[in-house]
Motif scaffolding. Structure first.
Motif, PDB file in Angstrom:
ATOM      1  N   ASP A 236       0.853  -1.183   0.000  1.00  7.91           N
ATOM      2  CA  ASP A 236       0.000   0.000   0.000  1.00  7.91           C
ATOM      3  C   ASP A 236       0.891   1.236   0.000  1.00  7.91           C
ATOM      4  O   ASP A 236       1.640   1.465   0.953  1.00  7.91           O
ATOM      5  N   PRO A 237       0.837   2.067  -1.059  1.00  8.32           N
ATOM      6  CA  PRO A 237       1.730   3.234  -1.122  1.00  8.32           C
ATOM      7  C   PRO A 237       1.427   4.288  -0.064  1.00  8.32           C
ATOM      8  O   PRO A 237       2.292   5.098   0.263  1.00  8.32           O
ATOM      9  N   LYS A 238       0.232   4.237   0.503  1.00 11.39           N
ATOM     10  CA  LYS A 238      -0.156   5.223   1.504  1.00 11.39           C
ATOM     11  C   LYS A 238       0.263   4.811   2.905  1.00 11.39           C
ATOM     12  O   LYS A 238       0.804   5.624   3.674  1.00 11.39           O
ATOM     13  N   THR A 239       0.044   3.559   3.260  1.00 12.26           N
ATOM     14  CA  THR A 239       0.310   3.084   4.625  1.00 12.26           C
ATOM     15  C   THR A 239       1.586   2.269   4.749  1.00 12.26           C
ATOM     16  O   THR A 239       2.083   2.075   5.862  1.00 12.26           O
ATOM     17  N   GLY A 240       2.095   1.748   3.632  1.00 11.71           N
ATOM     18  CA  GLY A 240       3.248   0.861   3.673  1.00 11.71           C
ATOM     19  C   GLY A 240       2.912  -0.570   4.042  1.00 11.71           C
ATOM     20  O   GLY A 240       3.810  -1.422   4.114  1.00 11.71           O
ATOM     21  N   ARG A 241       1.635  -0.880   4.298  1.00 12.72           N
ATOM     22  CA  ARG A 241       1.255  -2.246   4.635  1.00 12.72           C
ATOM     23  C   ARG A 241       1.500  -3.172   3.440  1.00 12.72           C
ATOM     24  O   ARG A 241       1.320  -2.793   2.288  1.00 12.72           O
ATOM     25  N   VAL A 242       1.885  -4.411   3.765  1.00 10.44           N
ATOM     26  CA  VAL A 242       2.148  -5.420   2.744  1.00 10.44           C
ATOM     27  C   VAL A 242       1.036  -6.458   2.783  1.00 10.44           C
ATOM     28  O   VAL A 242       0.736  -7.028   3.838  1.00 10.44           O
ATOM     29  N   TRP A 243       0.446  -6.708   1.615  1.00 14.10           N
ATOM     30  CA  TRP A 243      -0.656  -7.657   1.500  1.00 14.10           C
ATOM     31  C   TRP A 243      -0.259  -8.779   0.549  1.00 14.10           C
ATOM     32  O   TRP A 243       0.439  -8.548  -0.441  1.00 14.10           O
ATOM     33  N   ALA A 244      -0.748  -9.981   0.836  1.00 15.06           N
ATOM     34  CA  ALA A 244      -0.460 -11.129  -0.023  1.00 15.06           C
ATOM     35  C   ALA A 244      -1.711 -11.984  -0.178  1.00 15.06           C
ATOM     36  O   ALA A 244      -2.450 -12.190   0.786  1.00 15.06           O
ATOM     37  N   VAL A 306      -3.652  -5.861  -5.874  1.00  9.19           N
ATOM     38  CA  VAL A 306      -3.299  -4.439  -5.894  1.00  9.19           C
ATOM     39  C   VAL A 306      -4.145  -3.696  -4.868  1.00  9.19           C
ATOM     40  O   VAL A 306      -5.262  -4.121  -4.541  1.00  9.19           O
ATOM     41  N   VAL A 307      -3.593  -2.611  -4.333  1.00 10.91           N
ATOM     42  CA  VAL A 307      -4.336  -1.683  -3.483  1.00 10.91           C
ATOM     43  C   VAL A 307      -4.756  -0.513  -4.372  1.00 10.91           C
ATOM     44  O   VAL A 307      -3.920   0.154  -4.970  1.00 10.91           O
ATOM     45  N   TYR A 308      -6.059  -0.252  -4.449  1.00 13.47           N
ATOM     46  CA  TYR A 308      -6.575   0.753  -5.374  1.00 13.47           C
ATOM     47  C   TYR A 308      -6.551   2.145  -4.759  1.00 13.47           C
ATOM     48  O   TYR A 308      -6.979   2.344  -3.610  1.00 13.47           O
ATOM     49  N   SER A 309      -6.062   3.113  -5.535  1.00 14.62           N
ATOM     50  CA  SER A 309      -6.033   4.509  -5.083  1.00 14.62           C
ATOM     51  C   SER A 309      -6.494   5.472  -6.163  1.00 14.62           C
ATOM     52  O   SER A 309      -6.289   6.681  -6.054  1.00 14.62           O
ATOM     53  N   GLY A 310      -7.122   4.944  -7.223  1.00 13.75           N
ATOM     54  CA  GLY A 310      -7.524   5.773  -8.352  1.00 13.75           C
ATOM     55  C   GLY A 310      -8.745   6.632  -8.075  1.00 13.75           C
ATOM     56  O   GLY A 310      -9.419   6.493  -7.051  1.00 13.75           O
ATOM     57  N   LYS A 311      -9.040   7.514  -9.025  1.00  6.56           N
ATOM     58  CA  LYS A 311     -10.146   8.460  -8.877  1.00  6.56           C
ATOM     59  C   LYS A 311     -11.412   8.030  -9.613  1.00  6.56           C
ATOM     60  O   LYS A 311     -12.477   8.608  -9.384  1.00  6.56           O
ATOM     61  N   ALA A 312     -11.295   7.042 -10.503  1.00  9.96           N
ATOM     62  CA  ALA A 312     -12.466   6.637 -11.281  1.00  9.96           C
ATOM     63  C   ALA A 312     -13.560   6.061 -10.390  1.00  9.96           C
ATOM     64  O   ALA A 312     -14.749   6.226 -10.662  1.00  9.96           O
ATOM     65  N   PHE A 313     -13.158   5.396  -9.299  1.00 11.53           N
ATOM     66  CA  PHE A 313     -14.110   4.791  -8.357  1.00 11.53           C
ATOM     67  C   PHE A 313     -13.750   5.267  -6.948  1.00 11.53           C
ATOM     68  O   PHE A 313     -13.075   4.532  -6.192  1.00 11.53           O
ATOM     69  N   PRO A 314     -14.146   6.455  -6.558  1.00 13.64           N
ATOM     70  CA  PRO A 314     -13.784   6.970  -5.220  1.00 13.64           C
ATOM     71  C   PRO A 314     -14.201   6.042  -4.091  1.00 13.64           C
ATOM     72  O   PRO A 314     -13.508   5.954  -3.071  1.00 13.64           O
ATOM     73  N   GLN A 315     -15.320   5.348  -4.271  1.00 14.90           N
ATOM     74  CA  GLN A 315     -15.831   4.461  -3.223  1.00 14.90           C
ATOM     75  C   GLN A 315     -14.960   3.212  -3.052  1.00 14.90           C
ATOM     76  O   GLN A 315     -15.099   2.487  -2.065  1.00 14.90           O
ATOM     77  N   TRP A 316     -14.053   2.960  -3.970  1.00 11.93           N
ATOM     78  CA  TRP A 316     -13.179   1.798  -3.909  1.00 11.93           C
ATOM     79  C   TRP A 316     -11.785   2.133  -3.379  1.00 11.93           C
ATOM     80  O   TRP A 316     -10.960   1.232  -3.201  1.00 11.93           O
ATOM     81  N   GLN A 317     -11.501   3.373  -3.139  1.00 14.27           N
ATOM     82  CA  GLN A 317     -10.149   3.742  -2.728  1.00 14.27           C
ATOM     83  C   GLN A 317      -9.767   3.052  -1.416  1.00 14.27           C
ATOM     84  O   GLN A 317     -10.556   2.986  -0.484  1.00 14.27           O
ATOM     85  N   GLY A 318      -8.546   2.531  -1.395  1.00 17.19           N
ATOM     86  CA  GLY A 318      -8.062   1.803  -0.221  1.00 17.19           C
ATOM     87  C   GLY A 318      -8.423   0.340  -0.194  1.00 17.19           C
ATOM     88  O   GLY A 318      -7.985  -0.384   0.709  1.00 17.19           O
ATOM     89  N   SER A 319      -9.210  -0.121  -1.181  1.00 11.92           N
ATOM     90  CA  SER A 319      -9.600  -1.537  -1.234  1.00 11.92           C
ATOM     91  C   SER A 319      -8.523  -2.375  -1.902  1.00 11.92           C
ATOM     92  O   SER A 319      -7.774  -1.896  -2.753  1.00 11.92           O
ATOM     93  N   GLN A 338      -7.657   0.779   9.939  1.00  7.43           N
ATOM     94  CA  GLN A 338      -6.788  -0.119  10.694  1.00  7.43           C
ATOM     95  C   GLN A 338      -6.424  -1.389   9.909  1.00  7.43           C
ATOM     96  O   GLN A 338      -5.738  -2.265  10.413  1.00  7.43           O
ATOM     97  N   GLY A 339      -6.918  -1.478   8.662  1.00  7.64           N
ATOM     98  CA  GLY A 339      -6.630  -2.643   7.848  1.00  7.64           C
ATOM     99  C   GLY A 339      -7.554  -3.812   8.088  1.00  7.64           C
ATOM    100  O   GLY A 339      -7.241  -4.934   7.685  1.00  7.64           O
ATOM    101  N   LYS A 340      -8.701  -3.580   8.730  1.00  8.43           N
ATOM    102  CA  LYS A 340      -9.677  -4.643   8.972  1.00  8.43           C
ATOM    103  C   LYS A 340     -10.670  -4.712   7.815  1.00  8.43           C
ATOM    104  O   LYS A 340     -11.031  -3.687   7.232  1.00  8.43           O
ATOM    105  N   VAL A 341     -11.119  -5.915   7.513  1.00 11.26           N
ATOM    106  CA  VAL A 341     -12.042  -6.125   6.405  1.00 11.26           C
ATOM    107  C   VAL A 341     -13.442  -5.649   6.787  1.00 11.26           C
ATOM    108  O   VAL A 341     -13.971  -6.045   7.833  1.00 11.26           O
ATOM    109  N   THR A 342     -14.044  -4.815   5.935  1.00 13.18           N
ATOM    110  CA  THR A 342     -15.389  -4.313   6.190  1.00 13.18           C
ATOM    111  C   THR A 342     -16.423  -4.831   5.189  1.00 13.18           C
ATOM    112  O   THR A 342     -17.617  -4.833   5.472  1.00 13.18           O
ATOM    113  N   LYS A 343     -15.960  -5.281   4.023  1.00 14.63           N
ATOM    114  CA  LYS A 343     -16.900  -5.699   2.982  1.00 14.63           C
ATOM    115  C   LYS A 343     -16.142  -6.477   1.914  1.00 14.63           C
ATOM    116  O   LYS A 343     -14.947  -6.235   1.699  1.00 14.63           O
TER     117      LYS A 343
END
Length: 381
Positions: A236-244, A306-319, A338-343
């Protein structure tokens, strides 16, 4: 079973007092999007990365490299590639460009090298001069070697500090063995690279500060371990968290939040079943081992992440967006601060998805896993 694994199993306490992850079948479909075709005719595509000028490089599993510019697809010569092993899941796999290079960028690729009887995942580097990738050299080779065509990994992801993460599969399913152990038991063996994420310098050396470097018997490249077969890796370029995203056995595919030095359990901790016996592999919760954030069953066979940060889907940012091969879809995993799954929800593609990335234009791009694959773009409906 090795003595160390038997001892570890003896230490497992009553799991009823420990939290398990809720297993998800198939999330509901997302709305408000569509997939449009950008380019076609990519031979068995596996990985993709953008060049500094905005053009796209795509690897082909059988050893090809192609340049995509608009709808135009053209081959790129690869000069000096080591012996490529293309049996089973082996081949030319992931690709990444050094983020600091603006001209003549260094191109990093993972591949299976060797023969059916002796092979390993290797990291190579070459230089792209606008028309070809030349001066290819091997930077890193997995040890020990193995046989067969299963579980090579292998994704690449750059860390904010300029080090490179590389995922390595466990080597294969029983009865596959690596040395004196079942291949999957290598994931708990710190003297083996199998079943781990490595952290390397840009030159392919152990990165300074790796968490297990001072531990006796541990290989200094290991950053995390206890993984089965990671085929999606994202920082994640914003938080530095690593996801796999990780292939489980029958059922039990996972998404993990990965941290340095942690043990992710395989094969002692798993939500999946053995392919042959249909019996659980390990137990669902083992004290001291990290629980996944997401578990899917039946297995969608996760691919690129991938961690999404684009503008085309604002509601998806951070997913998180995880491709799936068997599921023929993309899974969106929404996260809180906090990196917890919400949906969770899915984007049905109708074809095997090999990779999902965000382009420099902020759009989501998708590679389909076919003999002549396509590059798709996800856009608002």
């Amino acid at each position: 079973m090795s003595g160390s694994l038997a001892l570890a199993l003896m230490l497992v306490v009553n799991n009823s007092a420990l939290a398990q992850v809720e297993v998800v079948d198939k999330p509901p479909s997302a709305s408000g999007w569509r997939a449009e075709t950008v380019a076609e005719g990519l031979p068995q595509p596996w990985g993709m990365t953008w060049l500094p000028d905005g053009r796209l490089l795509v690897t082909g599993k059988e050893g090809s490299l192609h340049l995509v510019e608009g709808k135009r697809v053209q081959p790129v010569a690869l000069e000096g590639l080591p012996t490529l092993f293309t049996g089973g899941q082996g081949g030319l796999l992931d690709i990444a460009v050094h983020p600091a290079d603006k001209t003549n960028p260094r191109v990093y690729m993972t591949m299976a090298s060797g023969s059916d009887s002796e092979n390993r995942t290797v990291l190579v580097q070459g230089v792209f001069d606008g028309k070809r990738v030349h001066s290819v050299k091997t930077l890193f080779s997995v040890t020990p070697g193995k046989s067969g065509g299963q579980h090579f990994g292998s994704r690449l992801a750059w860390m904010p500090d300029g080090t490179l993460l590389m995922s390595i599969g466990d080597g294969g399913n029983p009865p596959q063995r690596v040395g004196s152990m079942l291949a999957r038991e290598q994931a708990q063996n710190l003297g083996s690279h199998h079943g781990s994420i490595l952290r390397l310098t840009a030159e392919g050396k152990p990165a300074p500060g790796n968490p297990l470097a001072s531990q006796k018997g541990a290989l200094p490249e290991i950053w995390s371990y206890g993984h089965r077969n990671i085929q999606g890796l994202a920082v994640d370029p914003k938080t530095g968290r690593v996801w796999a995203s990780e292939h489980g056995p029958r059922g039990g595919d996972e998404i993990n939040l990965v941290e340095a030095g942690k043990n992710y359990g395989w094969p002692l901790q798993s939500y999946g079943l053995d392919y042959k016996t249909r019996e659980p592999v390990g137990t669902k919760v083992v004290p001291g081992m990290v629980q996944p954030l997401v578990v899917w069953s039946p297995s969608p066979a996760p691919s690129g992440l991938v961690v999404y940060s684009g503008k085309a889907f604002p509601q998806w940012q951070g997913s998180l967006f995880s491709g799936s091969l068997a599921g023929e879809d993309i899974r969106r995993v929404a996260l809180d601060a906090q990196g917890k799954v919400t949906k969770q929800e899915r984007l049905p593609i109708g074809k095997r998805v090999r990779d999902v990335r965000q382009g420099p234009d902020g759009q989501l791009y998708v590679l389909t896993d076919e003999s002549r694959g396509s590059l798709l773009r996800i856009v608002p409906q």
